[in-house]
Design a protein around this motif. Sequence first.
Motif, PDB file in Angstrom:
ATOM      1  N   ALA A 242      44.414  46.478  39.172  1.00  0.00           N
ATOM      2  CA  ALA A 242      45.302  46.548  40.332  1.00  0.00           C
ATOM      3  C   ALA A 242      44.543  46.999  41.572  1.00  0.00           C
ATOM      4  O   ALA A 242      44.719  46.442  42.664  1.00  0.00           O
ATOM      5  CB  ALA A 242      46.459  47.499  40.040  1.00  0.00           C
ATOM      6  N   ALA A 243      43.674  47.997  41.406  1.00  0.00           N
ATOM      7  CA  ALA A 243      42.901  48.499  42.540  1.00  0.00           C
ATOM      8  C   ALA A 243      41.995  47.417  43.100  1.00  0.00           C
ATOM      9  O   ALA A 243      41.850  47.271  44.322  1.00  0.00           O
ATOM     10  CB  ALA A 243      42.077  49.721  42.113  1.00  0.00           C
ATOM     11  N   GLY A 244      41.360  46.648  42.203  1.00  0.00           N
ATOM     12  CA  GLY A 244      40.479  45.576  42.652  1.00  0.00           C
ATOM     13  C   GLY A 244      41.208  44.537  43.479  1.00  0.00           C
ATOM     14  O   GLY A 244      40.669  44.009  44.464  1.00  0.00           O
ATOM     15  N   LYS A 245      42.439  44.242  43.104  1.00  0.00           N
ATOM     16  CA  LYS A 245      43.227  43.275  43.878  1.00  0.00           C
ATOM     17  C   LYS A 245      43.581  43.834  45.250  1.00  0.00           C
ATOM     18  O   LYS A 245      43.633  43.094  46.233  1.00  0.00           O
ATOM     19  CB  LYS A 245      44.488  42.894  43.095  1.00  0.00           C
ATOM     20  N   ILE A 246      43.842  45.143  45.323  1.00  0.00           N
ATOM     21  CA  ILE A 246      44.148  45.769  46.610  1.00  0.00           C
ATOM     22  C   ILE A 246      42.898  45.827  47.487  1.00  0.00           C
ATOM     23  O   ILE A 246      42.958  45.562  48.693  1.00  0.00           O
ATOM     24  CB  ILE A 246      44.722  47.185  46.390  1.00  0.00           C
ATOM     25  N   ILE A 247      41.766  46.178  46.889  1.00  0.00           N
ATOM     26  CA  ILE A 247      40.513  46.302  47.637  1.00  0.00           C
ATOM     27  C   ILE A 247      40.098  44.975  48.246  1.00  0.00           C
ATOM     28  O   ILE A 247      39.646  44.891  49.387  1.00  0.00           O
ATOM     29  CB  ILE A 247      39.396  46.855  46.723  1.00  0.00           C
ATOM     30  N   GLY A 248      40.237  43.905  47.492  1.00  0.00           N
ATOM     31  CA  GLY A 248      39.883  42.586  48.004  1.00  0.00           C
ATOM     32  C   GLY A 248      38.416  42.249  47.815  1.00  0.00           C
ATOM     33  O   GLY A 248      37.665  42.966  47.150  1.00  0.00           O
ATOM     34  N   HIS A 249      38.003  41.154  48.406  1.00  0.00           N
ATOM     35  CA  HIS A 249      36.665  40.588  48.189  1.00  0.00           C
ATOM     36  C   HIS A 249      35.566  41.562  48.582  1.00  0.00           C
ATOM     37  O   HIS A 249      35.641  42.253  49.598  1.00  0.00           O
ATOM     38  CB  HIS A 249      36.525  39.298  49.002  1.00  0.00           C
ATOM     39  N   ARG A 250      34.503  41.618  47.717  1.00  0.00           N
ATOM     40  CA  ARG A 250      33.312  42.426  47.991  1.00  0.00           C
ATOM     41  C   ARG A 250      32.083  41.527  47.865  1.00  0.00           C
ATOM     42  O   ARG A 250      32.063  40.571  47.077  1.00  0.00           O
ATOM     43  CB  ARG A 250      33.194  43.606  47.012  1.00  0.00           C
ATOM     44  N   ASP A 251      31.077  41.861  48.614  1.00  0.00           N
ATOM     45  CA  ASP A 251      29.844  41.081  48.575  1.00  0.00           C
ATOM     46  C   ASP A 251      29.272  41.022  47.159  1.00  0.00           C
ATOM     47  O   ASP A 251      29.214  42.040  46.461  1.00  0.00           O
ATOM     48  CB  ASP A 251      28.797  41.696  49.505  1.00  0.00           C
ATOM     49  N   GLY A 252      28.868  39.840  46.732  1.00  0.00           N
ATOM     50  CA  GLY A 252      28.199  39.673  45.454  1.00  0.00           C
ATOM     51  C   GLY A 252      29.114  39.517  44.263  1.00  0.00           C
ATOM     52  O   GLY A 252      28.651  39.380  43.128  1.00  0.00           O
ATOM     53  N   GLU A 253      30.428  39.493  44.484  1.00  0.00           N
ATOM     54  CA  GLU A 253      31.357  39.458  43.353  1.00  0.00           C
ATOM     55  C   GLU A 253      31.410  38.099  42.664  1.00  0.00           C
ATOM     56  O   GLU A 253      31.851  37.996  41.519  1.00  0.00           O
ATOM     57  CB  GLU A 253      32.753  39.857  43.797  1.00  0.00           C
ATOM     58  N   GLU A 254      30.957  37.032  43.364  1.00  0.00           N
ATOM     59  CA  GLU A 254      31.063  35.679  42.809  1.00  0.00           C
ATOM     60  C   GLU A 254      30.335  35.540  41.477  1.00  0.00           C
ATOM     61  O   GLU A 254      30.698  34.692  40.655  1.00  0.00           O
ATOM     62  CB  GLU A 254      30.514  34.653  43.808  1.00  0.00           C
ATOM     63  N   GLU A 255      29.354  36.379  41.248  1.00  0.00           N
ATOM     64  CA  GLU A 255      28.599  36.301  39.999  1.00  0.00           C
ATOM     65  C   GLU A 255      29.454  36.650  38.788  1.00  0.00           C
ATOM     66  O   GLU A 255      29.125  36.302  37.656  1.00  0.00           O
ATOM     67  CB  GLU A 255      27.384  37.230  40.083  1.00  0.00           C
ATOM     68  N   SER A 256      30.557  37.351  39.036  1.00  0.00           N
ATOM     69  CA  SER A 256      31.441  37.753  37.934  1.00  0.00           C
ATOM     70  C   SER A 256      32.584  36.763  37.719  1.00  0.00           C
ATOM     71  O   SER A 256      33.438  36.992  36.851  1.00  0.00           O
ATOM     72  CB  SER A 256      32.031  39.140  38.223  1.00  0.00           C
ATOM     73  N   TYR A 257      32.637  35.687  38.488  1.00  0.00           N
ATOM     74  CA  TYR A 257      33.724  34.709  38.362  1.00  0.00           C
ATOM     75  C   TYR A 257      33.564  33.873  37.090  1.00  0.00           C
ATOM     76  O   TYR A 257      32.476  33.747  36.528  1.00  0.00           O
ATOM     77  CB  TYR A 257      33.735  33.758  39.558  1.00  0.00           C
ATOM     78  N   TRP A 258      34.670  33.297  36.661  1.00  0.00           N
ATOM     79  CA  TRP A 258      34.676  32.312  35.587  1.00  0.00           C
ATOM     80  C   TRP A 258      35.427  31.093  36.117  1.00  0.00           C
ATOM     81  O   TRP A 258      36.575  31.194  36.543  1.00  0.00           O
ATOM     82  CB  TRP A 258      35.358  32.855  34.343  1.00  0.00           C
ATOM     83  N   ASN A 259      34.721  29.934  36.108  1.00  0.00           N
ATOM     84  CA  ASN A 259      35.298  28.719  36.677  1.00  0.00           C
ATOM     85  C   ASN A 259      35.728  28.949  38.130  1.00  0.00           C
ATOM     86  O   ASN A 259      36.805  28.500  38.553  1.00  0.00           O
ATOM     87  CB  ASN A 259      36.488  28.228  35.842  1.00  0.00           C
ATOM     88  N   LYS A 260      34.885  29.666  38.850  1.00  0.00           N
ATOM     89  CA  LYS A 260      35.070  29.936  40.277  1.00  0.00           C
ATOM     90  C   LYS A 260      36.309  30.777  40.569  1.00  0.00           C
ATOM     91  O   LYS A 260      36.820  30.790  41.701  1.00  0.00           O
ATOM     92  CB  LYS A 260      35.144  28.625  41.072  1.00  0.00           C
ATOM     93  N   ARG A 261      36.779  31.529  39.571  1.00  0.00           N
ATOM     94  CA  ARG A 261      37.961  32.384  39.766  1.00  0.00           C
ATOM     95  C   ARG A 261      37.633  33.803  39.347  1.00  0.00           C
ATOM     96  O   ARG A 261      36.859  34.028  38.406  1.00  0.00           O
ATOM     97  CB  ARG A 261      39.137  31.860  38.941  1.00  0.00           C
ATOM     98  N   PRO A 262      38.236  34.810  40.028  1.00  0.00           N
ATOM     99  CA  PRO A 262      38.006  36.216  39.665  1.00  0.00           C
ATOM    100  C   PRO A 262      38.453  36.501  38.238  1.00  0.00           C
ATOM    101  O   PRO A 262      39.397  35.902  37.718  1.00  0.00           O
ATOM    102  CB  PRO A 262      38.860  36.989  40.676  1.00  0.00           C
ATOM    103  N   THR A 263      37.764  37.416  37.601  1.00  0.00           N
ATOM    104  CA  THR A 263      38.074  37.833  36.237  1.00  0.00           C
ATOM    105  C   THR A 263      38.307  39.341  36.216  1.00  0.00           C
ATOM    106  O   THR A 263      38.228  40.015  37.253  1.00  0.00           O
ATOM    107  CB  THR A 263      36.907  37.490  35.298  1.00  0.00           C
ATOM    108  N   THR A 264      38.570  39.870  35.029  1.00  0.00           N
ATOM    109  CA  THR A 264      38.715  41.322  34.897  1.00  0.00           C
ATOM    110  C   THR A 264      37.474  42.041  35.396  1.00  0.00           C
ATOM    111  O   THR A 264      37.561  43.060  36.088  1.00  0.00           O
ATOM    112  CB  THR A 264      38.985  41.692  33.427  1.00  0.00           C
ATOM    113  N   SER A 265      36.306  41.512  35.054  1.00  0.00           N
ATOM    114  CA  SER A 265      35.067  42.152  35.500  1.00  0.00           C
ATOM    115  C   SER A 265      34.941  42.103  37.020  1.00  0.00           C
ATOM    116  O   SER A 265      34.348  42.999  37.636  1.00  0.00           O
ATOM    117  CB  SER A 265      33.849  41.491  34.844  1.00  0.00           C
ATOM    118  N   THR A 266      35.529  41.099  37.670  1.00  0.00           N
ATOM    119  CA  THR A 266      35.502  41.019  39.131  1.00  0.00           C
ATOM    120  C   THR A 266      36.250  42.201  39.751  1.00  0.00           C
ATOM    121  O   THR A 266      35.772  42.824  40.706  1.00  0.00           O
ATOM    122  CB  THR A 266      36.145  39.711  39.627  1.00  0.00           C
ATOM    123  N   PHE A 267      37.418  42.515  39.200  1.00  0.00           N
ATOM    124  CA  PHE A 267      38.211  43.599  39.764  1.00  0.00           C
ATOM    125  C   PHE A 267      37.534  44.949  39.549  1.00  0.00           C
ATOM    126  O   PHE A 267      37.570  45.826  40.424  1.00  0.00           O
ATOM    127  CB  PHE A 267      39.615  43.577  39.163  1.00  0.00           C
TER     128      PHE A 267
END
Length: 477
Positions: free
Chosen positions: A337-362
């Motif tokens: 929930a906090a990750g969704k509130i915080i929003g995009h951070r630099d370098g997070e794309e490496e944690s995506y799956w199929n170009k979408r945020p994952t649990t590890s992204t948050f």
Amino acid sequence: MSVDNLRFGTSISGLLIDGDPDTLYTVCTLTMAEPDGPIIEVPYIFMGETNQFDAPQKWFSSRTPPSSMIFKTSDGDISLFDIQWSGHTEKSGSGLSLGRIRPTEMVLHRRDGKLDDSLRVSEMRSHIDGLKEWTQLSAIKDNTETNESGLIRKVTVEVESISKLEWQQGDVTMTLQTDWRTSHAEEFDAGSLNVFDWVVFETKFETPQLINKHLSVHRKLQHLLVLVFDSPIHFRKHQVRDRAFALRLMSGELVNNPFVELISRRTVNEYAEKFPTKKDLQHPLFKVGLIGSEGLAQWTNEYERWQRFILPAVSVLGKRRIYIEDLIVSLSMSLEAAGKIIGHRDGEEESYWNKRPTTSTFVYRCLHLLDLNWGSRVESITGLARAAANSYNGTKHFNEGEMPDPDESFLISQVLKEVARLLALHIVDYSGDLLSRHPGAGISSQFSRIMETAKLRITHSGTWESSPNLRASLISE
């Protein structure tokens, strides 16, 4: 006269008054049962030969007692609100029947006005664990005078409730302030006088409000204290003040408008919880002096926005005994929930799956925001976020295999806990100044030390590496 307090185990007899002039007063017994609070037992004759018990027979047969009543005792009146049926047994004829009701709220004072009106008050106070230790406020000031030999010749003690912090949110004013009382010792030590002081949290609305509206504000501070102390924090007492509970002369002239005790079924079970020890309250995340009334206002104003992060975190950190798996699941939900509130951070794309945020992204977003140094045995925060997500998914989802390694789970639970608590600092100060000055902004020393002792390492891909011959169990630490 008034009933000063009701503690668990107390049982008093009295009369119930429903406000209807045609209703006979009803004998009953009120018991403060641990941990569920007040329950009132009403004996009556079902289908008797007289109309003496018509009222209680109607209440219990229909399971709809009056919403509000007065409980009259020899020591004073108690006001009962939002009364609920809680069971009954009926025996016809001369058999004695017994009905049980529970008030949702109970004020140890008689209220002026219409009896069936809902309970609304202007002011409410709460005694909450840890407030005195967190605020460092005190009503007691002392001054010691010595002679030329350094011996004490005079001690002056002044007790006054003037220390407070105040802030505003909409139509409610919130205050942290000192309160105190005195008591004399028993007769065999009558020469002594004891002074007790504490800190209370108070809400004051411009117009009287329902208890639940006051309590929702009080919960915000209680939840902050859970994160501050990493310990269960409970309500211990409530008091309310309103002109409806004032003391008046027969002429109606106001004599005094004191705070009177409120007992609510929403919190009374917390009174039975174990008190925190000095050790539990020894190392808060920060003291209130570091954030002041501005930080307190920031927390209460931002609470609703961050509620989906706060509630899972305090629900697990507020328990005295916690399973590691519970920590991982609840705190991972919080960080998601906090990750969704915080929003995009630099370098997070490496944690995506199929170009979408994952649990590890948050989780990554939380780690990136806090900018902690996790030591040389964590290759990257991307790897730590992946390891946390793997632990969460392995704990939560059935995968036909064993549960995640217990040592790895323990370490991840400590990471999640530290991140969740430090996010509280972010919420009270978005500038990042408090975070940069907090010891947690350096190397997470305990985590780094355990990783070094266990010869464990987290790679950039989120996998764990270890030296099997040197590895020792960490669960007992």
